[in-house]
Design an enzyme around this catalytic site. Sequence first.
Site, PDB file in Angstrom:
ATOM      1  N   GLU A 215       8.712 -26.588  -4.472  1.00  0.00           N
ATOM      2  CA  GLU A 215       9.722 -27.651  -4.036  1.00  0.00           C
ATOM      3  C   GLU A 215       9.373 -28.942  -3.919  1.00  0.00           C
ATOM      4  OE1 GLU A 215      12.327 -25.994  -1.189  1.00  0.00           O
ATOM      5  OE2 GLU A 215      13.516 -24.678  -2.424  1.00  0.00           O
ATOM      6  N   GLU A 335      14.467 -19.478  -7.592  1.00  0.00           N
ATOM      7  CA  GLU A 335      15.076 -18.926  -6.345  1.00  0.00           C
ATOM      8  C   GLU A 335      16.666 -19.140  -6.480  1.00  0.00           C
ATOM      9  OE1 GLU A 335      13.800 -20.733  -2.870  1.00  0.00           O
ATOM     10  OE2 GLU A 335      11.653 -20.987  -3.301  1.00  0.00           O
TER      11      GLU A 335
END
Length: 433
Positions: A215, A335
């Site tokens: 991320e 995810e």
Amino acid sequence: MAAPTGNGPVIPILGFLTCVAFIYLSFGDLWFGLKTEGELAFVKRNGTQFVVDGKALYVNGWNSYWFMDHAVNDHSRHRVSAMLEAGAKMGLTVCRTWAFNDGGYNALQISPGRFDERVFKALDHVIAEAKTHGVRLLLSLVNNLQAYGGKTQYVNWAWQEGVGLSSSNDSFFFDPSIRRYFKNYLTVLLTRKNSLTGIEYRNDPTIFAWELINEPRCMSDVSGDTLQDWINEMTAFIKSIDNKHLLTVGLEGFYGPSSPKKLTVNPERWASELGSDFVRNSDSPNIDFASVHIYPDHWFHDQGFEEKLKFVVKWMLSHIEDGDKELKKPVLFTEFGLSNLNKDYDPSQRDRFYRTIFDVIYKSAKRKRSGAGTLVWQFLIEGMEGFNDDFGIVPWEQDSIQRLMIEQSCRLSRITGRHLLDKKSIEMCSHRP
């Protein structure tokens, strides 16, 4: 006991060895083939599809970020094997987990260039166990967040040694000293020889791919130039050491300045001001596939469940379109999760949430589009409350979720024809719709 004399025993022994040799030459492929039936091959990319041995691979998998941490100690190591075994029984093909822990408790990298062999052996164990269970690993290399050290730890190291340019976390991306720290870590990791298998990580097909960073955000440069420069440099460096494995960035999937027409697909305006840029970052020449996350609970403040579901479909289809038309690469949703802390949460919502996501991937796979699969966040086993968050699931304690996971494995397997070749798939999918 006296040694035997004369030629008495020799003829029977020669006869026995001749018989063994005949059996081996006649049936050796069948006999010893049992040992190699589960051998994994490297995953490659053909356009917008993952391929293994020339056949398409669509991923149905999960996240268990905690594997290495739990493999360090004898009392918790069994959890890694238990989770991998459970995943394999559901037909799951890939698990995403951390291959980093920088500073702090059970650190893999204690300080720049100093590694704990005990923790490295834990990672060796994780990879060896994954191979045993026929599960591939997507290994993430550093965290944008502070958990397990992340870029904050690298910045602190540079600051403590008096070579840091800035105390800002974003200096991880532009500080030459920190770039050297990270490249050294990459070199040590990629060339690590597994103490259990004897295979260097860069030569091990058990590893599905490398994920550059979890991320990434660089809010000090919303143009995206700083992050893009770092991605280009680090991916080229990785490929110079390991050109066998696939490589992805680890993005959340937010659109940036390079995609002005797509900014309305972002959940809210803030998502375009993070210094990341999905299309531009994923289009880097050494990136093999795009990565996207799905967290409507974190990204919206006031939307109800039905609105979130509509967003999820729009979000996924937009990125699959990018994979098809702009990137011409697979898109893996690495995810996704639904929080159980929502004020209107009901367990049945999670079933619908998963089903919606799985259906988008299934339809994409049937049409041979770029939607390459999904990884649930996150799976645990019993007794891991300290590692749980509001997304964690013990799958065999939630029968409906387990059924959905198995059904998706079977659906994707049928598309590629792998169920015709794999005994496990035949047994698991024979009674599935």
